[in-house]
Structures are given as structure tokens and as C-alpha cells.
Design a protein around this motif. Structure first.
Motif, short mmCIF file in Angstrom:
data_model
loop_
_atom_site.label_atom_id
_atom_site.label_comp_id
_atom_site.label_asym_id
_atom_site.label_seq_id
_atom_site.Cartn_x
_atom_site.Cartn_y
_atom_site.Cartn_z
N ILE A 267 0.83 -1.21 0.00
CA ILE A 267 0.00 0.00 0.00
C ILE A 267 0.86 1.25 0.00
O ILE A 267 0.45 2.30 -0.50
N ARG A 268 2.09 1.16 0.51
CA ARG A 268 2.98 2.31 0.48
C ARG A 268 3.31 2.74 -0.95
O ARG A 268 3.75 3.87 -1.17
N GLY A 269 3.09 1.84 -1.90
CA GLY A 269 3.36 2.19 -3.30
C GLY A 269 2.25 2.96 -3.97
O GLY A 269 2.38 3.36 -5.13
N ILE A 270 1.12 3.18 -3.27
CA ILE A 270 0.01 3.96 -3.83
C ILE A 270 0.31 5.43 -3.59
O ILE A 270 0.41 5.88 -2.45
N SER A 271 0.42 6.19 -4.64
CA SER A 271 0.86 7.58 -4.52
C SER A 271 -0.25 8.52 -4.04
O SER A 271 0.02 9.49 -3.34
N ASP A 272 -1.48 8.23 -4.45
CA ASP A 272 -2.58 9.11 -4.05
C ASP A 272 -2.87 8.92 -2.56
O ASP A 272 -3.17 7.81 -2.12
N PRO A 273 -2.77 9.99 -1.76
CA PRO A 273 -2.93 9.83 -0.30
C PRO A 273 -4.32 9.37 0.10
O PRO A 273 -4.48 8.61 1.06
N LEU A 274 -5.37 9.83 -0.60
CA LEU A 274 -6.73 9.43 -0.25
C LEU A 274 -6.95 7.97 -0.58
O LEU A 274 -7.50 7.20 0.23
N ALA A 275 -6.50 7.54 -1.75
CA ALA A 275 -6.66 6.14 -2.15
C ALA A 275 -5.88 5.22 -1.22
O ALA A 275 -6.36 4.15 -0.83
N SER A 276 -4.67 5.63 -0.83
CA SER A 276 -3.88 4.78 0.06
C SER A 276 -4.50 4.69 1.45
O SER A 276 -4.49 3.63 2.08
#
Length: 889
Positions: A267-276
Motif C-alpha cells: 500500500i505504500r506504493g500507492i501515490s494518491d494519499p486518499l486512495a492509500s
């Protein structure tokens, strides 16, 4: 296609036998997974259940419902082109090839257009429900690959954060589909573990089954599903789909901690803060389904969240996903995920000490660090779930922690408030109370905004009052008043101030002590609107609990409070519960006031009340009752001050006409007339009775000349009571002894709402009154020695006797005429018998009376028949009274 499968299987076998030095958490799978095996369909006949969840499904559903309600969604939503294809794309299952292979799962929706497309909120939500139904239909028809492909399409929607406020709603709807898919996969694999291919039940898996008890075919099916999901190119859909079926890891291994931590790192690889943030949210939800689990993933999730929040706080103007310069909106959308994470961290009371240490909050629950700054929003939800005893035993350290954790992610004063609420829950367990309150007052004083200052103090007011900290209370009230004088008070500030003042009122038993508090009355004067009204009602409620209120200063202050309440309530509109409660409280206050032997002062108080509370009609009745009580007290206590009694009666004569109900007016007129006779004020009694008759005349003006049966019966009963009261009143020498009875008789003819039945009741009362006046001695007299009855005033007077006879004849003829006007035959007969009994009871029968009785009996026979028992009983009674009467024969 088959070449791809061959290569993929070869790669999987290679992964099983080769030691991999570089660990990529974004692509990694367990090295224990064997090659994929094609999944075959078996009819789903046997329902099975998911593993027991630590957090109940009901709690998760409730949280999601609140999540959808928390953020308003615009009617039109701008979505990316890829999301638009999913929402507006093909809907028919038949249009999708049934033999889609695993390589087709990698066909991502590519953006063919720049910019966004607009769809309605209803269309978006409707399409998601359709996708859910399509996934379910495909699954039950045996097309599992299509179910998976459609689920991937749904998961891809969660990559789109274009309309931030809609994202929580999208998350709830999409994860509902993910959970459904996970349930179906779980049930299918468990079915393979419990049943043979021919449907024969092999075993029954317990809730705490071990992986070594699972057959090879079930494990191969499970491996196949994880391999399918591992082939998804996009990171976020791959994570969501694996999380959806994550409980299925239990079929392959007993300890799934490493798999869970791998997903946390992915999940740390998801750049969008809201999506992560929401992806972590779903991970935590899915982890709750495991029967046994470590809490390390929770600690890592909150740590990752804190790192992300620090980046957002420290960066200005940098674009985080779709949030350019609107970081506060981003943080507010992430807030529910933080709340849920903290709830899960402290869900198990046996692990609280361990979690406090792992969160680096302290060495133990009894030794917290107070100088390590936290992100304020994370701290808030930590304080919310932290056990009360931990907060109470470390109150000072936690206040220091709040003091050094100040950023815009959450209002710091709300964190102070949260600590205060926790301390109030365990108010007897608070350590170092003086130091805690001093720290709080210092922190509150630093707040320049009045609302923040008041909110902090409000949270700790119960503690201050509980420990009788008068010095602190005096200091607080002084500063509150000083700030109120220098600022314009908003509604929110008034609401908080109201809470503080109500706590003061509730705590103390004696209102005199409350009024004596420095600046309390001054603060009350500054308040206005609904908050002032609520405070006034609390004050009156507290004050009127005692038997009486006799302190002059307290009476004056409560009078001002009651007047303020009256002025703030609109009594012209339909009366609400609040209006009625306000009027009851003011009325109770007026009734409780007692000036002792100072009757004149009390009457002055009643006059002031009439002027101050002019809109409260019920209160006016109480004022009249109180005035009559004062006059009666003066008479009983031998204070024969006629001027004072006249003042009381005059007060009533002015007050009663202001009451809108004529029925209530009549009751009060009769009561006041009785007091007048008790005081020997005959002329005043005559005037009041005239007003009572006028009141009866005005009844016809109410409700457009139409009265309900209940109202009419009430008016008639009061009229009959007036007739009974007339026995006490000396006859008027100027207007005639029978002036009032004649006025009542005349009144009956003018009232269209008086039915024949009601008219007979009044006529019978008048006839009884006339017959009683004819006696040599009246059955009762007024108490006052100077008030003589008619038997003493007119005994043997020929004119008086003639007036009585004339009145009686008019009443008798009126009776006969009224009975004939009754349209109902049965009622007409009964009225005739009632009148006949009345006449025979009160008069010696002569020829004239006998003639009237005969007519009435004839009417009764024609209406009821000769066999009626009431008729026969009346006939016997009349015959005993008068041998001349032959009615009915």
C-alpha cells in the motif's frame, strides 16, 4: 494465449525452487504457492460461513452508513475516462466472452481522452449496483472469470479520486462488492475442502481449522485464485482483490502475518494519499475476519498514516493526488480511516499496555511520555479510545502531549476537550487535580478565540465543581465576563457558554448561592436568544424545587429571569412543548413566591407579574387565584382591611377579562364573587355576577356560534353552578330580587348552540332556585355576618312572592315549549319525564302545576309507550305528590 499460460506456470515453478535475493513487496507472493490449476465449477448447494470477525458485520455496516452520510455528494460527478467506461460501458453478460483467459485480466482501461467525463450521482451508484448483480449472476452461472474481471473493473474505480467528497461513498459501495466476492470464493474453497466431487461430505471444518487439514484440491483452487489476482497489472486493484479473498490464506498456511505485512508495504506504493488511506482502511477491515492475528499491521498502518500526514502538513502548494492547495479537505476525508484504525488498535482490552508501548506513547500505561508531539488528528482518536483509567492516571502527561501536538489537521481545543471528557468519566480517579486544572486554565487562557477558550473550560467544569475548587471557579468566571464584554458572541460560543452555566446551576442546591457567585448575573445578562432561554428555564426549575421563595433579592432576580424567558418566547404562534414548559415554570415561580405577612407587597408582586407576563394566559388564572387567596388570608387572619380586599377584587376584575376562555372566566368570576361575599362586599359581588352573565352572553361569539358537546356541557354546568351560588347573594333591591335568574333565562333564548337537552338542565336548575327562594329559611347562607339571605330580606313580602311565582310560571311554560322542540322522539320522552320529576319534587301541586305535569306525561307516553319503566316510576311518583294528576291514563 496458451503460450502465456505456459510461461506463467514455468515462472511460478521457478519461483518455487529459486532463492530470491531481492524482495519486491509490490509483486511478491508466498513462495509456498504452487502452480495454478484451472478452477472447475461445482454446484453450490451447501451454505458455509466466514471465519468469526472480531468486529461484527453490524458494526462495520453501521460505520459505513455513517461514512456515506458524513460527506455530502454533488449531484453531478466528474470521473476519469477509464472510470466512465466502466460506469457507462457494457452491461450484458452475454457480450463478454465466456472463455476469457488470465491474460485478458491484464487489459486495463486506457485513457483515450484527455480530461474528465460527467455522470450523475444516481447513475454512478445505480451502475455499481448493476455490476454487483452481474458479478453475482456470473458466479452462479459458473462464469468465475467474468466475475473476477468485473470485480477488477470495480476495484479500478477506487483509483479515481477526482471528486473527493464522493470517494467515501464509492469506497463503501465498491468494498461491499469486494466483500461479496471474498465470501463467494471462501465458500467455494471451503466446499471443496468439505465435499468430494460427487457431493459426498468428507469432513466438517471447524472455525479454528488448520491448513494441514485441507485437501490438495481445495489448496490448488485457493492457489489458483491468488495467482489470478497476482496477474493484475495495476497495483491498487491487485491489493483490493487480494484483500477481498485474504481470509482464504488460512487454507494454505496457519500464520498469515507475513502476507498481511506484505500488503501493508504494498500500500505504500500507492501515490494518491486518499486512495492509500482507504486501502489501509479496507486492509484493517479484512484483517478483522481472521480468528487469530497479530496487531503489528495496525501499528504499521497508523505509522504510515502519520508519515503521510506529516508530509501533507509540511508541504505547501504541492499536489497530493487530486488535492491541490486543499489539504484540509484531504485530511477531513482521511479522518474516518484514522478513527477506525484506532478503534481496532484498542479493541482488545488485554493488549492495551502492549499497544501503548508499540505506539511509542510511553513505557507502560502508567508511565506515558508527555513531550513527544503527535499529529493532532491521530492524537484525537487515540484519546477517544484510550481507556479512562489510563487517561486519569496520566492526566498531566497527556495534557502536555496535547499542548505540544498542535497542527491544522485537528482543532487542538477539541483534544483538550476530549481529555476533559475522559477525566469526567472517571472523575474520582483523577490524580493531581490542582495541577491538571492549572494546566488547563493556562492552556485555555492562551486561546485568543473565545469559542476555543470556552470549549476547553466547559470540558473541565464538572471536575472543578466536583472538587469544590472555588478559587479556580472565581478566576474562570471573571475572565469569561471580561472576554464577553470585549467580543461579539456568536451562536456557537453562546451554546458552549450555556453548557458552562447550566453545569453551575445543576451543581448547586441553593439558587441564592449561585446568584452570589461573582460575575454570574453579569454573564447571564450578556447571554441572549435561545441559549439564554434554556439557562432561564434551568434556573427556574432549580429555584422552584423548594417549598417557597421568600428572599427578596432572590425573588427580584428570579423575576428578571422569568421576564427574560417570557420576552424570548413567541406565544403568538402555535404553542410548542418549549412554550408550555416556559409558561409552567413561570407560573410555578409565581406560585412559590411568599412575602409572608406583607400581603400588600405580594399583591404588588402580582400586579407586576400581570404586566410582565402579559402573553401567558394560563398564568393570569394563577394570578387571580393568588389574589383571592391573599384576600382570604387577610380575612382569616382578622386583618379586616377592606381597602386591601377591594384592591384584590379590583385586580381580579381587571385581570379576568384578559383570559381568552369564557368558561375559565366564568369560574374565576364565581370564585371572586364568593370572596367578595366572604368579605361582606355585596356591591362588588353584584358587579362581578353581572360580569359573569355578560361572560355567558359572549360565549356565542366563540367558534362561529358553534360549540362542541364537551364545551357546551361545561358551560351549562357552570351556569347551573351560578344558579346554586345565587342562594348566597342578597336580591338586588333596585333591579329586582330575581334579576340574575331572569337574565339567565333570557340568555337561554339568545344562544343558538344550547340544545333542548341542555336547556332543560338549566331550566331545572332555575326552577329549583325559584322553589328554594320560596322557602321560609334558605338551606345555606354567606359566612359574613353582614350579608343577609333573601329569606331574611324578603320574608313575607308580597311583591317578592309575586316575582317568584311569575318567574316559576315562565320557567314551566319554557320547559314545555323546549321539550316539544327536541327532534328525537326518545329523547323528547325522557326530557318530559325529567322535567315532570323536577316539578313534582319542588312544588306543591295545584291545578296549574297538575296541568303542566299532565301535558308532560302525555308527551312521554306518546314518545316512549306506556310500558317504559322510567315512565311508570315517574307516574307513580307524580301520583303520590298530586292526586289530581292523571297523566298516562
Amino acid at each position: 494465449m496458451f503460450l502465456f499460460i505456459f510461461i506463467f506456470i514455468t515462472y511460478a515453478v521457478w519461483m518455487d525452487n529459486v532463492s530470491v535475493e531481492f524482495f519486491d513487496p509490490l509483486r511478491a507472493l508466498s513462495t509456498e504457492i504452487s502452480e495454478p490449476v484451472e478452477d472447475t465449477f461445482v454446484a453450490e448447494k451447501y451454505p458455509v460461513s466466514q471465519p468469526a470477525s472480531h468486529l461484527s458485520a453490524k458494526e462495520w455496516a453501521s460505520f459505513n452508513k455513517l461514512l456515506m452520510q458524513r460527506f455530502p455528494v454533488p449531484k453531478m460527478i466528474s470521473v476519469s475516462a477509464s472510470s466512465s467506461k466502466t460506469i457507462k460501458g457494457k452491461k450484458a453478460i452475454g457480450e463478454l466472452p465466456a472463455n476469457t483467459q488470465s491474460d485478458e485480466l491484464n487489459d486495463s482501461e486506457k485513457l483515450t481522452e484527455k480530461g474528465f467525463k460527467t455522470v450523475s450521482q444516481q447513475e454512478y451508484i445505480k451502475r455499481l449496483h448493476e455490476l454487483k448483480d452481474e458479478i453475482k449472476r456470473s458466479w452462479h452461472s459458473g462464469d468465475r472469470v467474468t466475475s473476477l474481471k468485473l470485480s477488477i473493473k470495480v476495484a479500478r474505480l477506487l483509483m479515481d479520486t477526482c471528486v473527493a467528497q464522493f470517494y467515501p461513498t464509492l469506497f463503501v459501495l465498491a468494498t461491499d462488492i469486494m466483500d461479496m466476492l471474498g465470501d463467494m470464493v471462501w465458500e467455494r474453497i471451503k466446499e471443496k475442502a468439505e465435499f468430494a466431487d460427487d457431493g459426498t461430505k468428507v469432513c466438517t471444518l471447524s472455525d479454528d481449522f488448520e491448513a494441514n487439514s485441507i485437501c490438495l484440491e481445495a489448496k490448488e483452487t485457493c492457489n489458483n485464485w491468488f495467482r489470478k489476482i497476482a496477474s493484475i497489472h495495476e497495483l491498487l486493484p491487485r491489493i483490493y482483490l487480494e484483500l477481498a479473498i485474504f481470509p482464504c490464506w488460512r487454507f494454505l498456511r496457519d500464520d498469515v502475518t507475513d502476507n498481511l505485512m506484505r500488503l501493508v508495504m504494498m500500500i505504500r506504493g500507492i501515490s494518491d494519499p486518499l486512495a492509500s488511506a482507504y486501502c489501509r482502511f479496507f486492509l484493517i477491515h479484512c484483517a478483522q475476519k481472521l480468528p487469530q492475528r497479530d496487531t503489528g499491521h495496525l501499528v504499521n498502518c497508523i505509522s504510515d498514516q502519520k508519515i503521510l500526514l506529516r508530509q501533507i502538513i509540511s508541504t505547501k502548494g504541492t499536489k497530493f493526488g487530486n488535492f491541490l492547495g486543499d489539504n484540509k479537505l484531504l485530511i477531513s476525508l482521511m479522518e474516518p480511516t484514522i478513527e477506525y484504525t484506532m478503534r481496532c488498535i484498542f479493541k482488545d482490552p488485554n493488549k492495551i499496555a502492549d499497544m501503548i508501548v508499540r505506539l511509542e506513547l510511553g513505557k507502560s500505561p502508567l508511565e506515558l511520555y508527555g513531550k513527544v508531539p503527535w499529529i493532532s488528528i491521530v492524537l484525537h482518536y487515540l484519546l477517544k479510545v484510550l481507556p479512562t483509567e489510563v487517561v486519569c492516571s496520566n492526566a498531566l502527561e497527556i495534557l502536555h502531549l496535547v499542548d505540544c501536538s498542535s497542527d491544522y489537521t485537528f482543532d487542538q481545543c477539541l483534544n483538550y476537550k476530549m481529555v476533559g471528557l475522559k477525566l469526567c468519566e472517571g472523575i474520582d480517579q483523577v490524580n493531581t487535580v490542582d495541577a491538571v486544572i492549572d494546566e488547563v486554565i493556562q492552556a485555555a487562557t492562551k486561546k485568543k478565540i473565545l469559542d476555543e477558550y470556552l470549549k476547553i473550560l466547559d470540558a473541565y467544569m464538572d471536575i472543578i465543581l466536583h472538587y469544590n475548587m472555588d478559587r479556580s471557579l472565581s478566576s474562570i468566571l471573571s475572565e469569561i465576563f471580561e472576554r464577553l464584554c470585549n467580543e461579539v458572541v456568536t451562536e456557537d460560543e453562546l451554546s458552549t457558554l450555556q453548557s458552562i452555566v447550566v453545569k453551575l446551576i445543576t451543581h448547586f442546591d441553593d439558587m441564592k448561592y449561585i446568584f452570589d457567585l461573582n460575575y454570574f448575573v453579569d454573564i447571564l445578562d450578556v447571554m441572549h436568544g435561545s441559549s439564554r432561554s434554556i439557562v432561564c428555564m434551568h434556573i427556574l426549575t432549580k429555584a422552584t424545587r423548594n417549598n417557597h421563595i421568600d428572599d427578596p433579592t432572590t425573588v427580584k432576580l428570579l423575576f428578571d429571569v422569568a421576564q427574560s424567558l417570557h420576552d424570548n418566547v413567541d406565544f403568538s404562534n402555535t404553542r410548542s412543548d418549549d412554550n408550555q414548559q416556559a409558561e409552567r415554570l413561570v407560573a410555578r415561580f409565581v406560585d412559590k413566591v411568599d412575602h409572608g405577612m406583607e400581603l400588600d407587597r405580594h399583591l404588588t408582586f402580582l400586579v407586576e407579574c400581570r404586566g410582565a407576563f402579559s402573553s401567558m394566559n394560563d398564568l393570569k388564572e394563577i394570578l387571580v387565584h393568588s389574589s383571592n387567596l391573599l384576600a382570604t388570608r387577610a380575612l382569616r387572619e382578622k386583618k379586616n382591611n377592606l381597602n386591601f380586599i377591594k384592591s384584590c377584587i379590583t385586580f381580579n376584575e381587571v385581570t379576568i377579562p384578559c383570559i381568552p376562555s369564557y368558561a375559565r372566566q366564568l369560574i374565576l368570576y364565581l370564585e371572586t364573587a364568593e370572596v367578595s361575599l366572604f368579605g361582606g362586599l355585596i356591591s362588588h359581588a353584584d358587579g362581578i355576577l353581572d360580569s359573569a352573565v355578560c361572560c355567558l352572553q359572549n360565549v356565542s361569539l366563540v367558534d362561529g356560534l358553534r360549540k362542541s358537546n364537551e364545551d357546551a356541557d361545561g358551560i351549562v354546568s357552570l351556569t347551573r353552578k351560578l344558579c346554586s351560588f345565587m342562594l348566597l347573594v342578597p336580591g338586588n333591591l333596585e333591579q329586582g330580587a330575581m334579576y340574575i335568574p331572569k337574565s339567565i333565562l333570557s340568555l337561554l333564548d339568545s344562544q343558538s348552540w344550547v340544545t333542548p337537552k341542555l336547556r332543560i338542565r338549566v331550566l331545572c336548575s332555575l326552577l329549583s332556585l325559584s322553589a328554594t327562594f320560596a322557602q321560609n329559611e334558605l338551606p345555606y347562607h354567606a359566612i359574613h355576618e353582614e350579608v343577609f339571605g333573601n329569606d331574611l330580606l324578603f320574608h313575607g313580602d308580597a311583591i317578592y312572592s309575586q316575582e317568584l311565582g311569575s318567574l316559576s310560571r315562565v320557567i314551566l311554560h319554557n320547559m314545555v315549549d323546549t321539550i316539544q322542540q327536541e327532534p328525537s322522539q326518545v329523547t323528547r320522552g325522557k326530557l318530559a319525564l325529567e322535567a315532570c320529576n323536577c316539578i313534582a319534587s319542588f312544588f306543591k301541586v295545584n291545578h296549574e302545576i297538575s296541568s303542566v305535569c299532565s301535558k308532560l306525561m302525555e308527551t312521554a307516553v306518546s314518545c316512549l309507550g306506556g310500558d317504559d319503566k322510567y315512565l311508570q316510576s315517574t307516574n307513580n311518583f307524580v301520583h303520590k305528590q298530586s292526586p289530581l294528576c292523571v297523566g298516562g291514563e
